[in-house]
Design a protein around this motif. Structure first.
Motif, short mmCIF file in Angstrom:
data_model
loop_
_atom_site.label_atom_id
_atom_site.label_comp_id
_atom_site.label_asym_id
_atom_site.label_seq_id
_atom_site.Cartn_x
_atom_site.Cartn_y
_atom_site.Cartn_z
N ASN A 280 0.99 -1.26 0.17
CA ASN A 280 -0.07 -0.19 -0.44
C ASN A 280 0.83 1.12 -0.27
N ILE B 255 3.05 1.95 -3.40
CA ILE B 255 1.45 2.80 -4.47
C ILE B 255 1.34 4.09 -4.26
N VAL B 256 0.74 4.22 -2.94
CA VAL B 256 0.59 5.80 -2.64
C VAL B 256 2.38 6.77 -2.76
N LEU C 198 -6.45 -2.77 -1.38
CA LEU C 198 -6.50 -1.97 -1.75
C LEU C 198 -6.95 -1.93 -2.94
N MET D 116 -7.61 3.00 -1.61
CA MET D 116 -6.63 4.27 -1.55
C MET D 116 -7.18 5.10 -2.23
N LYS D 117 -8.52 4.85 -2.25
CA LYS D 117 -9.41 6.37 -2.30
C LYS D 117 -9.41 6.74 -1.14
N LYS E 50 -7.07 7.29 0.69
CA LYS E 50 -5.63 8.02 1.05
C LYS E 50 -5.27 8.79 0.22
N ILE F 83 -5.64 9.14 -3.35
CA ILE F 83 -5.15 8.03 -4.23
C ILE F 83 -7.12 7.68 -5.25
N ASP G 155 -9.03 6.08 -7.91
CA ASP G 155 -9.68 4.18 -8.12
C ASP G 155 -8.74 3.95 -9.57
#
Length: 1002
Positions: free
Chosen positions: A866, A869-870, A908, A912-913, A915, A917, A919
């Motif tokens: 995670n 990616i972030v 995952l 993400m949204k 954080k 980020i 979709d």
């Protein structure tokens, strides 16, 4: 007056003394230490009257006065051989002119503090006059200039001269029995780089000034006295073994210190010496990350959650303690590549030992923990310590009269008690916890005072007064009765607490130790509970009200005084007393609501990210059992090719006879669903389509898939990633790089035939979409293909070479980080050249990862994926700007049915949204829709299906509703293990278009 004027030499020495004094701080122990970084910076600075001269240069001239200066400023300031502090000490004792002799005998700053005997020997060897007296003077003066420096995992032994630069020390609570717990602060310069990185969140500016900041770090310090050395050693070993477990309070460093005191231990009068004579005491210390509250304090300082998002956030955070417990019970320790597997016990789980650290609950205080080598049977060991209130009945002293070996499930009982307390707080708040305690105490008192019961003699045996949860054998009846009260009083928005209480009653608070749930199974069940709530229907609430609640909560004090102070009632009477009491009641400070900030922020963010689901009766319908719907699963499409595949796998017949199949048949899903605009296509249907598409293709031209062409258009496809293959083009005829990353870790062995079949299907599916060919790479090993246009022999060969090996554990973070950073570099390069070459552009990236999601090589750092990616995507967003069009996207295709892996991949996809980020992540099971695997991460209508799929049981594998026990990936003959990695089935033949090519088994 002129005769009293100070010389330049005297002025420089006075300024030095003044600076040293300004840089001197007093530690909590009462001794002083010097801020050496500030002092050395001043020594290197230039004087105001002569910009060409530094302070140290001026002091050198003062030290040697009319003599030739043998050392230069540069020599004293050398990075590796710096001697500024040594020079400063010599100046303070009036021996500055000896700096050159000290330097020649290797007495440098980096060697401070120098042992007195060693220093005396060096000075005598240098034939310095009065060496013995000089050594004593230097030794006395050096200690403030070399205070301790704390760094990550640095075990140190400090003598009584060493000064610990702790500038603040506050007792955290009075609960400690074997040790005392303190909150401490250390100035930034005495914190090592690795430790700074580990606890970056604990850094704060004490001065609240941006121009003159006073940066400090907060820690928790656990100190043991002489008599508790064995407990200290045990806790240190336990913390050391558990240092990689995220659910444990982080162990940072340890040290022993010989302290001089003027009073006895814990304030008791000394036995030895006069009142003014100090006594040396040894302390054994653990430096830990600081927790704002323990769970008891959290319940007292926070209002219980009210809204559904708040409740979910609270329980999700508390359930992480179960993950930490699983890590203790099934511990894997990596010692230089050698893996040791151990059984462990925490032995003292209670609210006091669960800390809130940066919004997460972590398990602490493994002082009574025990570890043994892992064996085949469930272990039992003699375990000491613990707290009776939360102790299992088999640990109660009155049960057997002696200490007996116990199983690991004593921790399950204790955690069940903690969950019971937490559920009470969620429903009734902190007063409810106090009432529940009284209920248990009264029940225990009734058992003790009751006459002997012949029907239940065990309930009349030796049991002492207390507030524990059992009667010596079984859980108290009033505990299960209290849980019924809680269920009846739950808020309608709380969908977690009732399920949790069911789990506590059925599998945790059981008198039989062997009947209790295991830690690993508990962790999975708790994830399922919270996931069902988080992915269930939500009721829309007015955003303006939520925003006001959020603002009010953020304005509330983090700590509030408990209780209302009396206002000298003797001075008030009648109406005045009542008025004063009402005033105090009305003016109580606002309290924060547990997890309101996180919960409401996520809800408000979701209003801008996705539609709100309104609850209906249909949304609560459960998934139909696959075994009960076999008749409805008969394929409605042509089945000749599917039957050929099943024949090769030994599965012709009933569509749900999946014990010997690669890809089991899917059961239909229940619930409110949006009609699909396309027909899902599983791997068998996709293979049939490939065959039909190329049937009678006499010219042997590659025929493109029409659906994919619609979405890809002129996009470039690359199968699997080698980072160097990311292209930059001036006028691209295709603008997206399609990459699949194949996980070939050991855990993928049972799924390798299925992986090869799916990969073969996907590469034929995308045939002709990319004129540049495809790339292929793996998570482990160096095998790869670049720009490969063929669809057969080379792929088969490399898949065979890359087959998973034993002891090969996947670390998904490493290849994923390499891929994303490679894309970031290309994007950055394009941005830099855009000014000069406006037509230059980059190819968008879609990464498709074939994996089981287990990633055993990452240990307990699964969240690192995670984080990667972030971190990288946010940097990409800085370069590109808006990510709404998904210039980068990731698709995870899961093999197997590991529930933790499923949960991890789901998170995952969905988290993400929250954080920041967009979709850009999608997930699909290997048995799911092949078209979604290829376009789901960037085509909205496919990605939207995930919102509907999440209404199902969250622990069901991605888009799969059949029971994992009914499903298998590996073909095997009847009577053999369906999951054996050695069994292989013959894959379906190549499409007729490719019959002239080799068809060796993949």
């Amino acid at each position: 007056m002129a005769g009293s004027r100070l010389s330049d030499h005297e002025v420089s020495l006075r300024e030095l003394n003044a600076k040293v004094e300004a840089c001197t701080m007093k530690a909590v122990c009462g001794r002083s230490y010097v801020l050496v970084a500030e002092l050395t910076q001043w020594l290197r600075s230039r004087i105001h009257s002569d910009k060409s001269t530094t302070q140290v240069g001026r002091l050198l001239m003062t030290a040697y006065r009319d003599q030739i200066v043998p050392s230069s400023t540069e020599q004293l300031s050398e990075k590796d051989n710096c001697s500024l502090l040594v020079f400063c000490i010599l100046l303070l004792i009036g021996k500055g002119h000896l700096i050159e002799q000290f330097r020649r005998h290797n007495i440098l700053d980096k060697h401070l503090p120098i042992p007195h005997q060693q220093l005396r020997t060096k000075l005598q060897d240098a034939r310095i006059p009065d060496a013995i007296h000089l050594a004593a003077s230097f030794d006395e003066k050096q200690w403030p200039f070399c205070p301790a420096k704390f760094d990550l995992h640095s075990g140190q032994e400090y003598n009584e001269h060493k000064i610990l630069p702790i500038c603040k020390k506050v007792k955290i609570n009075e609960k400690g029995g074997t040790a005392q717990l303190w909150q401490i602060e250390i100035k930034e310069e005495f914190v090592g780089d690795r430790l700074k990185e580990a606890v970056a969140f604990s850094r704060y500016n004490c001065s609240l000034s941006e121009t003159e900041p006073d940066w400090r770090y907060e820690f928790a310090l656990k100190s043991f006295e002489d008599g508790s050395m064995e407990i200290y050693k045990n806790e240190r070993r336990a913390f050391d073994a558990l240092r990689k477990h995220n659910g444990m309070v982080r162990f940072l460093a340890d040290y022993t210190h010989a302290e001089k005191r003027h009073e006895g231990i814990q304030g008791r009068p000394k036995v030895l010496g006069n009142q003014d004579d100090p006594v040396t005491r040894n302390t054994f210390n653990l430096l830990l990350e600081f927790g704002e509250f323990d769970l008891d304090e959290f319940f007292a300082q926070r209002l219980p959650p009210v809204l559904q998002a708040e409740t979910d956030q609270f329980w999700r955070a508390l359930f992480e303690v179960a993950d930490a417990l699983d890590g203790i019970h099934n511990l894997r320790v990596d010692i230089h590549g050698f893996i040791r597997e151990l059984h462990g016990w925490h032995a003292d789980i209670k609210p006091d030992n669960i800390l809130s650290v940066q919004g997460r609950f972590k398990l602490a205080d493994p002082g009574f923990a025990k570890f043994v080598e892992k064996g085949d049977k469930d272990p039992e060991e003699f375990v000491l310590g613990g707290t009776e209130t939360y102790g299992a009945p088999e640990r109660h002293p009155g049960r057997r009269g002696t200490i007996s070996a116990v199983s690991q499930t004593i921790d399950i009982w204790s955690l069940g008690c903690v969950f019971s307390i937490a559920a009470t707080w969620v429903v009734f708040g902190y007063p409810g916890i106090q009432q529940f305690r009284k209920v248990r105490e009264k029940a225990i008192s009734g058992i003790i005072s009751a006459p002997f019961n012949h029907q239940h003699p065990q309930r009349s045996t030796s049991i002492s007064a207390g507030d524990y949860f059992h009667d010596g054998r079984q859980v108290l009846d009033v505990v299960t009765g209290w849980h019924k009260v809680l269920r009846n009083a739950l808020r309608k928005t709380d969908t977690v607490t009732s399920r949790l209480l069911d789990l506590v009653d059925r599998k945790m608070l059981l008198g039989s130790a062997s009947s209790r749930i295991k830690a690993k199974e508990l962790s999975v069940e708790l994830k399922s509970i919270i996931f069902q709530s988080e992915t269930g229907p939500r009721v829309e609430m007015p955003a303006n009200i939520l925003e006001t609640l959020l603002e009010t909560d953020e304005d509330a004090a983090s700590l509030v005084p408990l209780g209302i102070e009396a206002e000298q009632p003797e001075k008030l009477s009648g109406p005045d007393k009542r008025k004063a009491r009402k005033s105090r009641l009305m003016e109580q400070p606002l309290m924060k609501t547990a997890h309101r900030s996180e919960g409401l922020k996520s809800v408000l963010a979701s209003y801008h990210a996705q539609p709100v689901l309104h609850p209906t009766a249909a949304t609560n319908a459960r998934t139909i059992s696959a075994s009960n719907t076999a008749d409805s699963l008969q394929p409605s499409h042509p089945t000749s090719s599917r039957d050929n595949v099943k024949a090769s796998l030994g599965t012709v017949g009933h569509p749900h006879d999946s014990a010997h199949s690669f890809f089991p048949t899917k059961a239909p899903k229940q619930g409110v669903r949006t009609p699909k605009t396309h027909t899902p296509q599983d791997v068998f249907q996709a293979w049939e389509e490939v065959e039909r598409r190329n049937k009678n293709n006499i010219l042997k031209k590659e025929r493109k898939d029409k659906l994919l062409t619609k979405y890809f258009g002129n996009r470039d496809l690359v199968c699997l990633l080698d980072p160097s293959s990311l292209l930059i083009r001036m006028k691209p005829d295709s603008d997206i790089a399609k990459k699949f990353l194949v996980d070939n870790g050991e855990s993928m062995k049972p799924h390798w035939p299925a992986t090869k079949f799916l990969l073969r299907t996907l590469r034929y599916k995308v045939a002709g979409q990319d004129e540049d060919g495809l790339d292929l790479s793996f998570t482990m090993g160096r095998q790869k293909l670049e720009n490969e246009k063929s669809t057969s022999s080379k792929w088969e060969k490399i898949m065979k070479e890359a087959e998973p090996m034993s002891e090969a554990r996947t670390d998904m973070k490493t290849p994923l980080n390499e891929i994303l950073k490679g894309f970031l570099e290309k994007v950055t390069h394009v941005r830099q050249r855009k000014r000069y070459q406006p037509s230059i552009t980059y190819r968008r990236l879609t990464l498709i990862i074939l994996t089981d999601g287990i990633w055993a090589g990452m240990g307990n750092k699964q969240n690192a994926v995670n984080d990667v990616i972030v971190n990288v995507v946010k940097k990409i967003e800085v370069q590109i700007g808006d990510l709404v069009d998904r210039p980068i996207s990731i698709e995870f295709i899961q093999f197997g049915y590991d529930q933790e892996a499923t949960y991890r991949l789901r998170r995952l996809d969905t988290d993400m949204k929250w954080k920041g980020i967009p979709d850009i992540i999608d997930t699909e099971h290997a048995t799911g829709d092949v078209n979604k695997m290829l376009v789901g991460s960037f085509v909205e209508e496919y990605d939207d299906e995930d919102e509907e799929d999440q209404m199902q049981d969250p622990m069901t594998p991605l888009n799969q509703t059949a029971s994992p026990d009914e499903l298998s990936y590996t073909s095997s003959p009847p009577g053999s293990s369906s999951r054996s990695p050695t069994n292989r089935a013959t894959l379906p033949p190549e499409p007729s278009f490719f019959v002239s090519r080799p068809t060796a088994e993949l």
